[in-house]
Design an enzyme around this catalytic site. Sequence first.
Site, PDB file in Angstrom:
ATOM      1  N   ASP A 136     -38.993  26.471  -1.238  1.00 10.94           N
ATOM      2  CA  ASP A 136     -40.079  26.203  -0.301  1.00 10.94           C
ATOM      3  C   ASP A 136     -40.769  24.884  -0.622  1.00 10.94           C
ATOM      4  O   ASP A 136     -41.587  24.799  -1.541  1.00 10.94           O
ATOM      5  CB  ASP A 136     -41.098  27.345  -0.337  1.00 10.94           C
ATOM      6  CG  ASP A 136     -42.226  27.132   0.656  1.00 10.94           C
ATOM      7  OD1 ASP A 136     -42.032  26.347   1.613  1.00 10.94           O
ATOM      8  OD2 ASP A 136     -43.284  27.741   0.484  1.00 10.94           O
ATOM      9  N   LYS A 163     -45.798  20.482   0.278  1.00 11.83           N
ATOM     10  CA  LYS A 163     -46.569  20.874  -0.893  1.00 11.83           C
ATOM     11  C   LYS A 163     -46.736  19.689  -1.842  1.00 11.83           C
ATOM     12  O   LYS A 163     -45.933  18.750  -1.816  1.00 11.83           O
ATOM     13  CB  LYS A 163     -45.842  21.991  -1.647  1.00 11.83           C
ATOM     14  CG  LYS A 163     -45.764  23.325  -0.941  1.00 11.83           C
ATOM     15  CD  LYS A 163     -44.986  24.320  -1.790  1.00 11.83           C
ATOM     16  CE  LYS A 163     -44.883  25.679  -1.119  1.00 11.83           C
ATOM     17  NZ  LYS A 163     -46.176  26.370  -1.056  1.00 11.83           N
ATOM     18  N   ASP A 208     -39.384  31.636  -4.519  1.00 11.27           N
ATOM     19  CA  ASP A 208     -40.017  32.142  -3.301  1.00 11.27           C
ATOM     20  C   ASP A 208     -39.142  33.175  -2.595  1.00 11.27           C
ATOM     21  O   ASP A 208     -39.484  33.653  -1.520  1.00 11.27           O
ATOM     22  CB  ASP A 208     -40.339  30.978  -2.347  1.00 11.27           C
ATOM     23  CG  ASP A 208     -41.580  31.228  -1.517  1.00 11.27           C
ATOM     24  OD1 ASP A 208     -42.365  32.129  -1.879  1.00 11.27           O
ATOM     25  OD2 ASP A 208     -41.775  30.536  -0.511  1.00 11.27           O
ATOM     26  N   ASP A 214     -46.048  25.529   5.995  1.00 12.39           N
ATOM     27  CA  ASP A 214     -46.030  26.108   4.659  1.00 12.39           C
ATOM     28  C   ASP A 214     -46.395  27.589   4.683  1.00 12.39           C
ATOM     29  O   ASP A 214     -46.438  28.235   3.653  1.00 12.39           O
ATOM     30  CB  ASP A 214     -46.986  25.345   3.734  1.00 12.39           C
ATOM     31  CG  ASP A 214     -46.756  25.653   2.268  1.00 12.39           C
ATOM     32  OD1 ASP A 214     -45.642  26.088   1.921  1.00 12.39           O
ATOM     33  OD2 ASP A 214     -47.698  25.468   1.463  1.00 12.39           O
ATOM     34  N   ARG A 235     -44.233  34.451   6.333  1.00 11.80           N
ATOM     35  CA  ARG A 235     -44.613  35.435   7.365  1.00 11.80           C
ATOM     36  C   ARG A 235     -43.796  35.263   8.639  1.00 11.80           C
ATOM     37  O   ARG A 235     -43.611  36.215   9.393  1.00 11.80           O
ATOM     38  CB  ARG A 235     -46.117  35.312   7.655  1.00 11.80           C
ATOM     39  CG  ARG A 235     -46.549  33.993   8.264  1.00 11.80           C
ATOM     40  CD  ARG A 235     -48.028  33.766   8.125  1.00 11.80           C
ATOM     41  NE  ARG A 235     -48.405  33.552   6.731  1.00 11.80           N
ATOM     42  CZ  ARG A 235     -49.658  33.403   6.298  1.00 11.80           C
ATOM     43  NH1 ARG A 235     -50.663  33.474   7.159  1.00 11.80           N
ATOM     44  NH2 ARG A 235     -49.911  33.204   5.039  1.00 11.80           N
TER      45      ARG A 235
END
Length: 503
Positions: free
Chosen positions: A274, A281, A292, A351, A355
């Site tokens: 990720d 990030k 992740d 980011d 979900r």
Amino acid sequence: MKITASADSVGQHATPALALGLFEANEWAPTGPLADLNRAMADEIRAVMAEGDFRAKKNETLVLYTQGRLPARRIILVGLGKAEDLSPNGIRQAAATAATKARDLGLSELSVLLLGHDRDGIGSDKAAEAIAEGAILGSYVFRELKTEDNGVRPAIEKLVIVAPEAPSLSEIEASIRVGHVIAESTAVARDLINRPANIATPSHIVAAAQDIAEGTGLACHVLDKAKMASLGMHLLLSVNQGGNEPAQMVILEHNADRTDLPCIALVGKGITFDTGGISLKPAQGMEAMKGDMGGAAAVLGAMRAVALLGLPLRVVGLTPLTENMPDAQATRPGDVVRSLKGLTVEVISTDAEGRMILADALTYAGKYQPDAIFDIATLTGSRIIALGDHAAAVMGDDQLIKRLTTAGETTGERVWPLPLFEAYGEQLKSEVADLRNVGGREAGSITGGFFLSRFVPENTPWVHIDIAGLSLTEKATPYAPKGGTGFGVRLFVEMLRRWKANE
């Protein structure tokens, strides 16, 4: 690790090292096998406790050399803490501590005197299971990519649980097998988490899942990118747009044809790396984002254990898999994407990708008409702020949360509930879509869970488990070294083992 049981008396058992668990005591008065050992050791065990050289604080150790007074060459004393506080998790930690000490001494064999079997509510079967599990977990070292020794000694190869007072050795052996299966399944999850993202790609994890299925009899089905596109799983595919490898989703089924059994679905987030996508990030610490996919690893490990233990349930494990990378084709903040359920989502942050892939997987899980759904994910940094290192955040159905809480107390993988009040949904309102994928900094873990709740099949009990910061850690514990912990494997397996008992 080969683990066996022995009914030898402590005065007859030959071993390089015999581990004993002792409780804190102002005045130690040994009985049974401990009294026999102390007598053979010329009162030395009592003396070191009386002098304060060993206080039996939790996971404290001291090595004594028998010098021919016993067939065991060493005695490893391990502190159990206060007697009234002993739990299966305390026994698990003590066994892990003993195994680590034996490894540090360069031993390949260790024996452990059955610990805590005479405490209320534990019994010899639970104690033996915890010892086997703890010894394997505590011995775990990820070395498959090392080309040099670096002074790390290999784990012990043989463990003997010495149980001279156990009512049934066959019962001990059956419990050893259970502990062995659970610990090895946790190690499978740890290996997947510890592998770097250039190795543990979506296709690598698919292959690992297929190997698990082949070795356990699980049914395995894989959805490729084309199939997901035809189904309308565009939230998952939107995360994959900047990735090098196509997205995939693995489905493992235990007792696939048993429609007469309760059906439980486990859904694990599988972001193999990720970067944050376009919402990039910071560089510092980004290497940890190989972990992740800890939710997916937990589901795969749990499914392995469920199958090998032959649990009387129908269990479905779903792991959506993709990396989240920045690219000219990557999803942009402000894009609107349609989900498998039909709801449209405004992407505020790329980011907040976990979900997105879970949402489509949760909707797809409805195909199996499950009696309950659990999703597990390294979802939000907010969980770390709220609960630190000691509990996963859980949201959803109260009865399912109770099941997880009970399992967590036994395994040491504790959970703590957060609310999902409708008011939190206000933070996800969008001017251009049905909802946004983030709701701001406030209550970030809760709004993440609330987002997922919108995609759960109707009238299906569901719980979301946020394990951010718990799946990959920089802090070693007695039975989890730095790196991948496999958090969630043992939690799920314990909960599923108790399923009918809790109905």
